[in-house]
Enzyme design. Sequence first.
Site, PDB file in Angstrom:
ATOM      1  N   CYS A 153      13.031  53.914  -4.477  1.00 49.02           N
ATOM      2  CA  CYS A 153      13.357  52.645  -5.134  1.00 49.02           C
ATOM      3  C   CYS A 153      12.135  52.177  -5.936  1.00 49.02           C
ATOM      4  CB  CYS A 153      13.746  51.639  -4.055  1.00 49.02           C
ATOM      5  SG  CYS A 153      14.106  50.012  -4.705  1.00 49.02           S
TER       6      CYS A 153
ATOM      7  N   CYS B 191      21.267  47.871  -3.722  1.00 43.61           N
ATOM      8  CA  CYS B 191      19.970  47.491  -4.291  1.00 43.61           C
ATOM      9  C   CYS B 191      20.069  47.344  -5.814  1.00 43.61           C
ATOM     10  CB  CYS B 191      18.930  48.547  -3.936  1.00 43.61           C
ATOM     11  SG  CYS B 191      17.333  48.221  -4.691  1.00 43.61           S
TER      12      CYS B 191
ATOM     13  N   CYS C   5      17.841  50.387  -7.325  1.00 48.07           N
ATOM     14  CA  CYS C   5      18.094  51.828  -7.171  1.00 48.07           C
ATOM     15  C   CYS C   5      19.505  52.117  -6.682  1.00 48.07           C
ATOM     16  CB  CYS C   5      17.081  52.438  -6.209  1.00 48.07           C
ATOM     17  SG  CYS C   5      17.356  51.937  -4.506  1.00 48.07           S
TER      18      CYS C   5
ATOM     19  N   TYR D 142      -6.388   1.773   6.631  1.00 44.58           N
ATOM     20  CA  TYR D 142      -5.487   0.704   6.191  1.00 44.58           C
ATOM     21  C   TYR D 142      -5.276  -0.425   7.186  1.00 44.58           C
ATOM     22  CZ  TYR D 142      -2.384   4.054   8.507  1.00 44.58           C
ATOM     23  OH  TYR D 142      -1.831   4.939   9.381  1.00 44.58           O
TER      24      TYR D 142
ATOM     25  N   CYS E  26      16.375  47.264   1.300  1.00 42.44           N
ATOM     26  CA  CYS E  26      16.751  48.501   0.636  1.00 42.44           C
ATOM     27  C   CYS E  26      16.035  49.613   1.392  1.00 42.44           C
ATOM     28  CB  CYS E  26      16.310  48.486  -0.827  1.00 42.44           C
ATOM     29  SG  CYS E  26      16.403  50.130  -1.553  1.00 42.44           S
TER      30      CYS E  26
ATOM     31  N   GLU F   2       0.872  -1.184   0.000  1.00 44.72           N
ATOM     32  CA  GLU F   2       0.000   0.000   0.000  1.00 44.72           C
ATOM     33  C   GLU F   2       0.900   1.221   0.000  1.00 44.72           C
ATOM     34  OE1 GLU F   2      -1.916  -0.363   3.767  1.00 44.72           O
ATOM     35  OE2 GLU F   2      -2.480  -2.397   3.227  1.00 44.72           O
TER      36      GLU F   2
ATOM     37  N   ASP G 211       1.086  10.451   3.773  1.00 43.65           N
ATOM     38  CA  ASP G 211       1.759  11.373   4.677  1.00 43.65           C
ATOM     39  C   ASP G 211       0.750  12.332   5.293  1.00 43.65           C
ATOM     40  OD1 ASP G 211       3.868  12.372   6.004  1.00 43.65           O
ATOM     41  OD2 ASP G 211       4.745  13.452   4.312  1.00 43.65           O
TER      42      ASP G 211
ATOM     43  N   LYS H 254      10.916   3.839   2.182  1.00 45.98           N
ATOM     44  CA  LYS H 254      10.783   5.290   2.006  1.00 45.98           C
ATOM     45  C   LYS H 254      11.311   5.714   0.643  1.00 45.98           C
ATOM     46  CE  LYS H 254      10.160   7.544   5.760  1.00 45.98           C
ATOM     47  NZ  LYS H 254       9.705   8.285   6.638  1.00 45.98           N
TER      48      LYS H 254
ATOM     49  N   LYS I 205       2.280   4.675   1.414  1.00 46.05           N
ATOM     50  CA  LYS I 205       2.396   5.225   2.765  1.00 46.05           C
ATOM     51  C   LYS I 205       1.978   6.690   2.686  1.00 46.05           C
ATOM     52  CE  LYS I 205       5.618   5.257   6.631  1.00 46.05           C
ATOM     53  NZ  LYS I 205       5.560   6.672   7.001  1.00 46.05           N
TER      54      LYS I 205
HETATM   55  S1  IVH Z   1       0.298   0.300   8.691  1.00 47.19           S
HETATM   56  C1  IVH Z   1       2.159  -1.236  12.989  1.00 47.19           C
HETATM   57  N1  IVH Z   1      -0.224   1.385   6.399  1.00 47.19           N
HETATM   58  O1  IVH Z   1       3.027   5.275   8.697  1.00 47.19           O
HETATM   59  C2  IVH Z   1       1.974  -0.027  12.173  1.00 47.19           C
HETATM   60  N2  IVH Z   1       0.763   2.750   8.074  1.00 47.19           N
HETATM   61  O2  IVH Z   1       5.342   4.178  10.945  1.00 47.19           O
HETATM   62  C3  IVH Z   1       0.984  -0.285  11.091  1.00 47.19           C
HETATM   63  N3  IVH Z   1       1.076   5.095   7.394  1.00 47.19           N
HETATM   64  O3  IVH Z   1       2.204   6.068  11.879  1.00 47.19           O
HETATM   65  C4  IVH Z   1       0.866   0.888  10.215  1.00 47.19           C
HETATM   66  N4  IVH Z   1       0.240   4.891   5.371  1.00 47.19           N
HETATM   67  O4  IVH Z   1       0.424   6.625  10.293  1.00 47.19           O
HETATM   68  C5  IVH Z   1       0.293   1.585   7.634  1.00 47.19           C
HETATM   69  N5  IVH Z   1      -0.789   2.228   4.305  1.00 47.19           N
HETATM   70  C6  IVH Z   1      -0.289   2.420   5.531  1.00 47.19           C
HETATM   71  C7  IVH Z   1       0.189   3.678   5.960  1.00 47.19           C
HETATM   72  C8  IVH Z   1       0.719   3.795   7.250  1.00 47.19           C
HETATM   73  C9  IVH Z   1       0.779   5.712   6.251  1.00 47.19           C
HETATM   74  C10 IVH Z   1       1.718   5.738   8.574  1.00 47.19           C
HETATM   75  C11 IVH Z   1       1.055   5.451   9.877  1.00 47.19           C
HETATM   76  C12 IVH Z   1       2.157   5.110  10.865  1.00 47.19           C
HETATM   77  C13 IVH Z   1       3.399   5.211  10.052  1.00 47.19           C
HETATM   78  C14 IVH Z   1       4.210   3.953  10.237  1.00 47.19           C
END
Ligand code: IVH
Length: 681
Positions: A443, A419, A422, A235, A437, A112, A116, A322, A114
């Site tokens: 100016c 500047c 000017c 999730y 300035c 999935e 933010d 990441k 991740k």
């Molecule tokens: S599963 C046991 N799935 O990422 C932890 N986390 O360090 C299970 N996050 O704080 C987390 N997308 O807020 C999971 N598809 C995803 C996610 C997700 C973002 C964040 C979550 C958590 C951090 C994991």
Amino acid sequence: MSDSIKNKIEKISKALEEHNYNYYNLSNPTISDFEFDKLLDELIALEKDYPQYLLPDSPSQRVGGTITKEFKNVKHKYPMLSLGNTYNEEELRDFDERIKKAGISEFEYVCELKYDGVSISLTYTDGILTQAVTRGDGEKGDDITANVKTIGSIPLKLRGKHYPAEFEIRGEIFMPKTEFLRINDELRKQLIEEGYDEEEIFEKQLKNPRNATSGTLKQQDSKAVAERKLDCYLYSVLGENLPFASHYDSLVEAKKWGFKVSADMEKFSSVDGVIKYLSKWDKKRHDLNVETDGVVIKVNSYEQQKFLGFTAKSPRWAIAYKFKAARVSTILESISYQVGRTGAITPVANLKPVQLAGTTVKRASLHNADIIEKLDVRIGDTVFVEKGGEIIPKIISVDESKRDLFSDANKPTKYITHCPECNSELIRNEGEANHYCPNELGCPPQVKGKMEHFVSRRAMDIDSLGSETIAQLYDAGLIKTIADIYELKKDDLLKIDRMAEKSANNLLAGVEASKNVPFERVLFALGIRHIGETTAKKLAYFYKNIESLKNATLEQLLEVGDIGERTAQTIIDYFSDKRILEILIKLKKAGLQFELSDEQLTNTSEKLKDLSFVVSGVFSKFSRDEIKKTIEQNGGKNVGSISGKTNFVLAGENMGPEKLKKAEKLGVKIISEEEFIKMLS
Ligand code: IVH
């Protein structure tokens, strides 16, 4: 009778939740916003008359208005853990090996994105959202249920019948990129109107969607949360005796119950599939309307998850990969220095154009002299550019290996001392990062910027004098200061390119009309640093005319509410400049209002001190603007929308029914024009 009311409330609630689901989860609305609002208003009215039928899962909860003074800190039933991180293919293959070594040979991975944002844990009891808690320290978090209820894609009541009686579901609340840009755009327009310069606007804007989400969720008034369109992907499902055997199936089911689950989740039978997923999304993620910073890889089967277990901080069956922040290298071709309306200098890097996270980057901010020195960035250097929060590109570092030591061009960057517009010597105040300035009155960009502010709608409102015309008149030497605007002659105007008789007449009429603009707006129009609309108004009513404001000492200025040392000093400096005094004399001669009118003077009082009003509808004795002005002259405050903090709603004819209902719901006192007049007598 009351049974039928109850049925009606249930029927409308059900229809609204269905429309909500179609809109937020399926992106497929089947009624117009107008019809939706009408239905919602009907529900709110019924619930007001029959509060015994107002349920916690009512769609009326989504409009917000609940004030939480302090969020309750509650313990998580299941701790909210974090994930281990990997940064490259090798580390990911190590993770895969560890699972195999633990004794599992056949298994599936679910990948999935991740997201933010801010993680949230939702509890559903008998299909109804009962609690929403932030991650906090993982053990305990804040109960932000009222705020979370305003998020359209989070179901208040589940669909179907096959959900467990009690369970938790976790996910990520986020601010869509488009919403982030919309809010910043609006904020920017507002700040420009209030006279802030670029650097100050940059400071005040939302920094990135994640910060914006977390800031929004901390609001005490859930109405403020409802106004910013947050969204949420779920999730992970947690609970006892869940009716599925794998993570993938749990999310497929959760989707049927009405949760928003990402369609981008995929199952793989080996780590090779996972690696393909990573490289696909490394680029494609930039096309999504949500910020992502990686991929989460989870072993699918619950039984295998249980077998693998947890370390102290994180599960052994899941890991995060990441993405490298979107970064490219390119050549720094030159540095230009921009001069803002207040004289602040902003250095800008001009780059050889390069593709980054879906856009072409040609320029990057260098902020100030310290940053340039710290990076030791030089013209001709190969530099690494990243998109901070994916929105504003910035230079991260210099690729020194590519620096040609023998090239002449490759000398340390010397920050400009004069500047670029000017040629005045720049100054840098103690403790400030920016160079300025000081040539405020000579100016060109500063003068033109001040003139644009002077004529703007909320200031002198000379809308026939646009920025292009200002530039033409200035360049032609016809206006050197704002006072010259009142000396303009028709013959001069006709000499300007594309200026016809009619526009010239319009312009002169606009200039003439501006002589009636009241003192507080003239004061704002002067563009004194740190004096926005509100401060100008306060000063105008406190000192009543420019003479006494000019003669005020620092101590006296500090007695005016909300005026700090910095602002007070700016006012003193402003009035000690001889050239400014000359301009003011000319403006006064031209006939501008430099004192409160007799009407303003006789009408001022403190009778409405500290009271806030929402004025709505049509009135019989006064216009709405007159009423608003009267409120301010008597120490009160006009606010745009009704909240728990509003003291009065001043209701005229044809006031919107939603406003009326809202005021009633929040217990805000509604008064008529007559009652308002009585308050003042
Ligand atoms: S599963 C046991 N799935 O990422 C932890 N986390 O360090 C299970 N996050 O704080 C987390 N997308 O807020 C999971 N598809 C995803 C996610 C997700 C973002 C964040 C979550 C958590 C951090 C994991």
